[in-house]
Write an enzyme that holds these catalytic residues in place. Sequence first.
Site, PDB file in Angstrom:
ATOM      1  N   ASP A  64      69.016 -13.080 -36.156  1.00  0.00           N
ATOM      2  CA  ASP A  64      69.681 -11.818 -35.819  1.00  0.00           C
ATOM      3  C   ASP A  64      69.865 -10.963 -37.083  1.00  0.00           C
ATOM      4  OD1 ASP A  64      71.695 -13.280 -36.989  1.00  0.00           O
ATOM      5  OD2 ASP A  64      73.179 -12.956 -35.397  1.00  0.00           O
ATOM      6  N   SER A  65      69.401 -11.472 -38.229  1.00  0.00           N
ATOM      7  CA  SER A  65      69.292 -10.646 -39.437  1.00  0.00           C
ATOM      8  C   SER A  65      68.396  -9.439 -39.161  1.00  0.00           C
ATOM      9  CB  SER A  65      68.735 -11.464 -40.607  1.00  0.00           C
ATOM     10  OG  SER A  65      67.546 -12.140 -40.224  1.00  0.00           O
ATOM     11  N   ASP A 103      67.824 -16.816 -32.692  1.00  0.00           N
ATOM     12  CA  ASP A 103      69.286 -16.726 -32.838  1.00  0.00           C
ATOM     13  C   ASP A 103      69.943 -16.227 -31.565  1.00  0.00           C
ATOM     14  OD1 ASP A 103      70.133 -17.645 -35.296  1.00  0.00           O
ATOM     15  OD2 ASP A 103      69.902 -15.717 -36.310  1.00  0.00           O
ATOM     16  N   LYS A 133      69.539 -20.942 -32.004  1.00  0.00           N
ATOM     17  CA  LYS A 133      70.488 -21.216 -33.092  1.00  0.00           C
ATOM     18  C   LYS A 133      71.761 -20.429 -32.824  1.00  0.00           C
ATOM     19  CE  LYS A 133      69.939 -19.552 -37.459  1.00  0.00           C
ATOM     20  NZ  LYS A 133      71.142 -18.718 -37.606  1.00  0.00           N
ATOM     21  N   GLU A 135      75.998 -19.830 -34.383  1.00  0.00           N
ATOM     22  CA  GLU A 135      76.885 -20.004 -35.536  1.00  0.00           C
ATOM     23  C   GLU A 135      78.209 -20.639 -35.130  1.00  0.00           C
ATOM     24  OE1 GLU A 135      77.412 -16.214 -37.440  1.00  0.00           O
ATOM     25  OE2 GLU A 135      75.248 -15.894 -37.668  1.00  0.00           O
ATOM     26  N   GLU A 202      74.658 -22.229 -44.782  1.00  0.00           N
ATOM     27  CA  GLU A 202      74.491 -20.949 -45.479  1.00  0.00           C
ATOM     28  C   GLU A 202      75.673 -20.676 -46.408  1.00  0.00           C
ATOM     29  OE1 GLU A 202      73.552 -17.500 -43.098  1.00  0.00           O
ATOM     30  OE2 GLU A 202      73.747 -16.145 -44.828  1.00  0.00           O
TER      31      GLU A 202
END
Length: 291
Positions: A64-65, A103, A133, A135, A202
Amino acid sequence: MTSSDSSPTYGTAATEVASTRPVTIPSLHALYRANTPIVMVTAYDATFARMLDDAGVDILLVGDSLGMVVQGRDDTLEVTVDDMIYHARCVARGARRAHRVVDMPFLSYQVSPEEAVRNAGRLLAEGRAHGVKLEGGRAVAATIRRIVDAGIPVMGHVGLTPQSVHAMGGFRVQGKRPEDAERILDDARAVEAAGAYALVLEGIPGPLAERITEAVSIPTIGIGAGVGCSGQVLVCYDLLGMFKALQPKFVRRYDTWYERGVEAVRAFCDDVRARRFPGPEHTFGLPKTGG
Ligand code: KIV
């Protein structure tokens, strides 16, 4: 050879790797057991996916960057599930053998486990992802379990979690204080216990990343977490030097694409303005008429 054939046949040269079988979760776990570092790079479109795949990257992460590097936003918070599906489908068309992880964007898994399963399922069914993925640590462990129980592979992500940028007070290294380090270690253990097959670490100190890597039995993939992880991930635009302004400490630029791109496009501008382009070799003629 089918994608369900998971026996690992990895050589050392990238070209050799690039010509072998599809990368699967079992083959990633075989790399992990063999202590062979896993390489993950972000991809957002078909052309980059093909290039990274040809270079021998094991995992393509549709991160999602993309909210920052493709959409030009300040953070990842506005990225939607539909955005992720669009880019994941582009990547799926370009990739040939790499494992593809997509993501789950902000608010696609935090509201309820049911919504999380539905959104994760969309990323697989519509986005052609092999895994998702998300978070977070202990707070999302029950959600990870529900997604995994639905047959959807989950990669975890702890430490600096960009979707919590405001809670963290900015993109800051996490786990420097002993109590924070213990919490991140606990998060990693909770994610593993919930059934994740790999874990991104991270923005944490190297020694903490090493401790987590030793404490869990799934591969850890680091970004800004030192060399002691089971693998490494970088954003492709960072790796290739596509941003002039942004050079975080944890990035090694393997090229200067931004500068080289500016130079190449300037040359094109000059050629057009001087009528040096197109040349005769770029120009279509008329068929010869018979006499
Ligand atoms: O979105 C992303 O690119 C990521 C990586 C930085 C791990 O999550």
